[in-house]
Design a protein around this motif. Structure first.
Motif, PDB file in Angstrom:
ATOM      1  N   ASP A 178       0.859  -1.178   0.000  1.00 15.07           N
ATOM      2  CA  ASP A 178       0.000   0.000   0.000  1.00 15.07           C
ATOM      3  C   ASP A 178       0.897   1.229   0.000  1.00 15.07           C
ATOM      4  OD1 ASP A 178      -2.913   1.009   1.195  1.00 15.07           O
ATOM      5  OD2 ASP A 178      -1.219   2.160   1.944  1.00 15.07           O
ATOM      6  N   PRO A 179       0.512   2.319  -0.686  1.00 14.38           N
ATOM      7  CA  PRO A 179       1.387   3.488  -0.733  1.00 14.38           C
ATOM      8  C   PRO A 179       1.716   4.077   0.625  1.00 14.38           C
ATOM      9  CG  PRO A 179      -0.665   3.895  -1.912  1.00 14.38           C
ATOM     10  CD  PRO A 179      -0.660   2.478  -1.550  1.00 14.38           C
ATOM     11  N   PHE A 180       0.908   3.762   1.621  1.00 15.76           N
ATOM     12  CA  PHE A 180       1.185   4.349   2.921  1.00 15.76           C
ATOM     13  C   PHE A 180       2.233   3.586   3.712  1.00 15.76           C
ATOM     14  CE2 PHE A 180      -1.542   7.261   1.625  1.00 15.76           C
ATOM     15  CZ  PHE A 180      -2.795   7.428   2.206  1.00 15.76           C
ATOM     16  N   THR A 181       2.732   2.480   3.159  1.00 19.61           N
ATOM     17  CA  THR A 181       3.722   1.716   3.904  1.00 19.61           C
ATOM     18  C   THR A 181       5.132   2.249   3.737  1.00 19.61           C
ATOM     19  OG1 THR A 181       3.752   0.148   2.079  1.00 19.61           O
ATOM     20  CG2 THR A 181       2.506  -0.480   4.025  1.00 19.61           C
TER      21      THR A 181
ATOM     22  N   VAL B 299       7.148   7.256  -6.547  1.00 19.23           N
ATOM     23  CA  VAL B 299       6.001   6.938  -5.707  1.00 19.23           C
ATOM     24  C   VAL B 299       5.943   7.855  -4.489  1.00 19.23           C
ATOM     25  CG1 VAL B 299       5.022   5.186  -4.171  1.00 19.23           C
ATOM     26  CG2 VAL B 299       5.783   4.545  -6.436  1.00 19.23           C
ATOM     27  N   SER B 300       7.099   8.122  -3.899  1.00 15.93           N
ATOM     28  CA  SER B 300       7.115   9.014  -2.739  1.00 15.93           C
ATOM     29  C   SER B 300       6.602  10.397  -3.102  1.00 15.93           C
ATOM     30  CB  SER B 300       8.530   9.130  -2.176  1.00 15.93           C
ATOM     31  OG  SER B 300       8.978   7.895  -1.713  1.00 15.93           O
ATOM     32  N   LEU B 301       7.034  10.884  -4.261  1.00 18.91           N
ATOM     33  CA  LEU B 301       6.578  12.211  -4.686  1.00 18.91           C
ATOM     34  C   LEU B 301       5.082  12.201  -4.956  1.00 18.91           C
ATOM     35  CD1 LEU B 301       9.486  13.337  -7.040  1.00 18.91           C
ATOM     36  CD2 LEU B 301       8.846  14.352  -4.849  1.00 18.91           C
ATOM     37  N   LEU B 302       4.611  11.148  -5.601  1.00 21.53           N
ATOM     38  CA  LEU B 302       3.183  11.046  -5.901  1.00 21.53           C
ATOM     39  C   LEU B 302       2.364  11.008  -4.615  1.00 21.53           C
ATOM     40  CD1 LEU B 302       2.792   8.471  -8.811  1.00 21.53           C
ATOM     41  CD2 LEU B 302       1.894  10.787  -8.754  1.00 21.53           C
ATOM     42  N   VAL B 303       2.739  10.104  -3.734  1.00 29.01           N
ATOM     43  CA  VAL B 303       1.976   9.932  -2.503  1.00 29.01           C
ATOM     44  C   VAL B 303       2.117  11.159  -1.611  1.00 29.01           C
ATOM     45  CG1 VAL B 303       1.722   8.547  -0.408  1.00 29.01           C
ATOM     46  CG2 VAL B 303       2.175   7.427  -2.574  1.00 29.01           C
ATOM     47  N   GLY B 304       3.342  11.648  -1.509  1.00 31.72           N
ATOM     48  CA  GLY B 304       3.575  12.816  -0.672  1.00 31.72           C
ATOM     49  C   GLY B 304       2.752  14.006  -1.110  1.00 31.72           C
ATOM     50  N   SER B 305       2.750  14.272  -2.402  1.00 31.90           N
ATOM     51  CA  SER B 305       1.989  15.438  -2.862  1.00 31.90           C
ATOM     52  C   SER B 305       0.489  15.190  -2.745  1.00 31.90           C
ATOM     53  CB  SER B 305       2.365  15.821  -4.293  1.00 31.90           C
ATOM     54  OG  SER B 305       2.327  14.710  -5.143  1.00 31.90           O
ATOM     55  N   ALA B 306       0.046  13.967  -3.015  1.00 28.62           N
ATOM     56  CA  ALA B 306      -1.383  13.668  -2.878  1.00 28.62           C
ATOM     57  C   ALA B 306      -1.829  13.897  -1.437  1.00 28.62           C
ATOM     58  CB  ALA B 306      -1.669  12.222  -3.288  1.00 28.62           C
ATOM     59  N   VAL B 307      -1.065  13.346  -0.503  1.00 26.74           N
ATOM     60  CA  VAL B 307      -1.441  13.480   0.901  1.00 26.74           C
ATOM     61  C   VAL B 307      -1.326  14.930   1.364  1.00 26.74           C
ATOM     62  CG1 VAL B 307      -0.854  12.792   3.251  1.00 26.74           C
ATOM     63  CG2 VAL B 307      -0.802  11.110   1.428  1.00 26.74           C
ATOM     64  N   ALA B 308      -0.316  15.615   0.865  1.00 27.46           N
ATOM     65  CA  ALA B 308      -0.148  17.021   1.251  1.00 27.46           C
ATOM     66  C   ALA B 308      -1.366  17.834   0.858  1.00 27.46           C
ATOM     67  CB  ALA B 308       1.100  17.588   0.590  1.00 27.46           C
ATOM     68  N   PHE B 309      -1.943  17.531  -0.311  1.00 25.87           N
ATOM     69  CA  PHE B 309      -3.081  18.308  -0.790  1.00 25.87           C
ATOM     70  C   PHE B 309      -4.401  17.863  -0.192  1.00 25.87           C
ATOM     71  CE2 PHE B 309      -2.073  21.326  -4.198  1.00 25.87           C
ATOM     72  CZ  PHE B 309      -0.706  21.171  -4.226  1.00 25.87           C
TER      73      PHE B 309
ATOM     74  N   VAL C 273      -7.339   3.255  -1.363  1.00 26.24           N
ATOM     75  CA  VAL C 273      -7.332   3.422  -2.818  1.00 26.24           C
ATOM     76  C   VAL C 273      -6.141   2.683  -3.422  1.00 26.24           C
ATOM     77  CG1 VAL C 273      -7.266   5.087  -4.697  1.00 26.24           C
ATOM     78  CG2 VAL C 273      -8.452   5.644  -2.612  1.00 26.24           C
ATOM     79  N   GLY C 274      -4.961   2.928  -2.830  1.00 29.67           N
ATOM     80  CA  GLY C 274      -3.757   2.316  -3.364  1.00 29.67           C
ATOM     81  C   GLY C 274      -3.729   0.814  -3.166  1.00 29.67           C
ATOM     82  N   LEU C 275      -4.477   0.342  -2.186  1.00 23.61           N
ATOM     83  CA  LEU C 275      -4.453  -1.083  -1.876  1.00 23.61           C
ATOM     84  C   LEU C 275      -5.395  -1.883  -2.769  1.00 23.61           C
ATOM     85  CD1 LEU C 275      -3.479  -3.332  -0.024  1.00 23.61           C
ATOM     86  CD2 LEU C 275      -5.286  -2.735   1.560  1.00 23.61           C
ATOM     87  N   ILE C 276      -6.640  -1.443  -2.886  1.00 21.53           N
ATOM     88  CA  ILE C 276      -7.617  -2.294  -3.582  1.00 21.53           C
ATOM     89  C   ILE C 276      -7.785  -2.002  -5.068  1.00 21.53           C
ATOM     90  CG2 ILE C 276      -9.012  -2.798  -1.570  1.00 21.53           C
ATOM     91  CD1 ILE C 276     -10.966  -0.666  -2.657  1.00 21.53           C
ATOM     92  N   ILE C 277      -7.600  -0.752  -5.477  1.00 20.00           N
ATOM     93  CA  ILE C 277      -7.845  -0.440  -6.890  1.00 20.00           C
ATOM     94  C   ILE C 277      -6.973  -1.275  -7.835  1.00 20.00           C
ATOM     95  CG2 ILE C 277      -7.744   1.371  -8.652  1.00 20.00           C
ATOM     96  CD1 ILE C 277     -10.150   1.650  -6.880  1.00 20.00           C
TER      97      ILE C 277
END
Lengths: 328, 249
Positions: free
Chosen positions: A81-84, A236-246, A253-257
């Motif tokens: 999952d992206p949060f890991t 991935v870090s940039l993607l997740v980081g910016s998504a979460v920041a916003f 989402v990242g796990l099941i989709i």
């Protein structure tokens, strides 16, 4: 269902969801507002508030979904999952500090700015620490360090919450996730980041195909394993980081989709990556629409919606996967 | 096409030292030795999976250390663990990954090539079957097809017949002979001395990371040598099919 039909139906489905999400909501917008001629309150709501919100939901859903797909392949773990990676916890700490200390020197961008900084710092620390522990930067090490960092930073967030009784509500609300009231300026900043990074990831589809058989197999067929891991980790870090920041923490989402996507289009990353993006976008647009419609005018936070919808969907998918494994 | 000079590899506390050998296309090199002698380490170091401390590995005249990842993949491949994955990869998906460094831009040509490889290994019917559903022998053929799909001149086989019954072991050696006829150079880890005698043009015998013999199997694998190496008494019989010695234990 052949692949072509699957792809087509997913594209049509996404468009339908996009339209529903823009029209539906606390204020129902008539289709005439889509025509540019009219002035008036509906047009304003549509273009200034509703549209940017829906587009932002789509971008963030897509970013989280494609990140999940990449991580599941890199780690050869369907539960990745992206949060890991600890990056999202970094963003939480940043945002929480900004809210708790009532920082405002970047105006309305302060929280986002701090969250981004937190995400980048967390990514850097995880990267450096992993390299320090393990020269080869094996994915197991990365995962371990990421999870540890995530736990540590989450505890940090809780600590800040404890000492900021006045700011508890806004902090919690941020943590639960939202795409509301961000406006077009937010979209204009995050869209190129998300789209460019996602396109880069898509270009590495074949390498990721090889990788999902294991690092050794990827090496054998000629993938530059070290470089790919490093590049994907940063992307991935940039993607997740910016998504979460916003938008705060939006789980599942990242796990099941990616799993659901693979059920439709099989295993090849050439299809899984872009279609995960699309499905993630649809899913989040849908979740946001339900969240602001079901108990209008109250808005249920996105993070809560994705968990409520996500958990049953995930269970169905997981049970199906297990059945397949038993079959073999 | 393969030349190894004074190879020295270090993996943790284990060291592989002083390996010299040459292998031409169409030849099979068997690597023998007790467990833990470094056979697998040796194979993996040929592919840069383990870093080389000193010495050189030259493949088709090029120093293997100096090759980029994709260049190396064009020259040598390894058939190692035969995994089945939970991500639903099909046989076609598996074989296609081997094309990563060697594929052409012509999609039709690629498809035709893969179709041919699958046919050659009797996998056409299994093209869309997930790996998890395959039997042991079918999986072995799939990984073989993958190794051939990579079109490398050198193929390394790392203990491919462990856990497989006689039928599939025999099938493996059929594939090995096919590789030979296709003018590939092969390096195979062999456990049964009789297989080494029967199928290999040269053998390298390792013990505790050191090469203790290298050359023709018939010259090296005498009864006394085999008994000494594996610490077991054997009896020699002559195989009526080809007049070659066979050891019974």
């Amino acid at each position: 269902m052949t692949k072509r039909w699957s792809v087509l139906s997913l594209l049509i489905g996404s468009s339908v969801i996009f339209v529903i999400a823009t029209i539906g909501g606390a204020v129902r917008i008539p289709w005439t507002a889509f025509l540019f001629q009219e002035e008036g309150v509906y047009t304003s709501i549509l273009w200034q508030i509703r549209m940017p919100r829906v587009v932002l939901a789509a971008l963030i859903g897509g970013a989280l979904a494609i990140s999940g797909a990449v991580l599941q392949s890199l780690l050869q773990n369907p539960l990745a999952d992206p949060f890991t990676l600890g990056v999202s916890s970094g963003a939480s700490v940043g945002a929480t500090i900004a809210i708790a200390c009532s920082f405002s020197f970047l105006g309305s961008w302060t929280i986002i700015g701090f969250a981004t900084l937190g995400a980048l710092l967390a990514m850097l620390i995880v990267f450096v620490l992993t390299r320090f522990i393990d020269m080869q930067m094996r994915m197991e090490t990365l995962l371990l360090v990421g999870v540890m960092m995530g736990a540590f930073l989450s505890a940090f967030t809780s600590l800040i919450l404890l000492f900021s009784p006045d700011e508890t509500r806004p902090i919690l609300f941020w943590l639960m996730g939202s795409v509301s009231m961000k406006g077009w300026s937010a979209v204009l900043i995050i869209a190129p980041i998300i789209l460019l990074l996602s396109l880069y990831i898509w270009s590495q589809a074949r390498a990721l195909n090889a990788f999902s058989l294991g690092e050794q197999e990827a090496h054998i067929v000629g993938v530059d394993v070290k470089r790919l891991k490093r590049n994907m980790f940063i992307a991935v870090s940039l993607l997740v980081g910016s998504a979460v920041a916003f938008s705060g923490m939006i789980g599942f989402v990242g796990l099941i989709i990616p799993h659901v996507t693979r059920l439709f289009v099989g295993f090849h990353h050439k299809y899984v990556l872009p279609l995960s993006f699309l499905n993630g976008a649809s899913f989040l647009m849908l979740a946001d629409w339900i969240g602001r419609t079901v108990l209008a005018p109250t808005e249920l936070p996105l993070g809560i919606m994705t968990s409520f919808i996500g958990v049953p969907v995930f269970l169905i998918v997981y049970i199906r996967l297990r059945k397949e494994a038993h079959h073999a | 096409m393969l030349k190894v000079e004074q190879l020295h590899v270090k993996v943790g506390a284990f060291q592989l030292r002083g390996i010299d050998l040459e292998l031409a296309r169409g030849e099979v090199l068997g690597v023998l030795g007790p467990n833990g002698s470094g056979k697998s380490t040796f194979l993996k170091s040929l592919l840069n999976l383990y870093p080389i401390q000193s010495g050189t590995v030259t493949i088709d005249g090029i120093n293997a250390q100096k090759m980029t990842a994709s260049e190396r993949a064009r020259h040598v491949t390894l058939l190692s663990q035969m995994k089945t994955q939970t991500m639903g990869q099909t046989v076609y998906d598996l074989v296609e990954t081997a094309r990563y460094a060697v594929r052409t831009t012509d999609a039709k040509q690629e498809q035709a090539f893969l179709k041919e490889v699958l046919e050659r290994f009797a996998l056409s019917a299994y093209k869309n079957m997930p790996l998890a559903y395959l039997s042991g022998g079918e999986l072995q053929r799939a990984y073989m097809a993958k190794a051939f799909a990579q079109e490398s001149a050198l193929i390394l086989f790392d203990e491919p017949t462990t856990h497989l019954d006689l039928h599939y072991r025999a099938q493996f050696f059929e594939h090995l002979l096919y590789a030979k006829r296709a003018n590939k150079a092969s390096v195979v880890i062999v456990h049964d001395v009789n297989d080494a005698l029967h199928y290999c043009d040269r053998v390298l015998v390792l013990r505790a990371g050191l090469p203790i013999a290298y050359g023709k199997p018939a010259d090296i694998l005498t009864q006394s040598f085999v008994e000494q190496l594996f610490q077991v008494r054997v009896a020699t019989v002559i195989d009526p099919r080809n007049g070659m010695p066979k050891y019974l234990y």
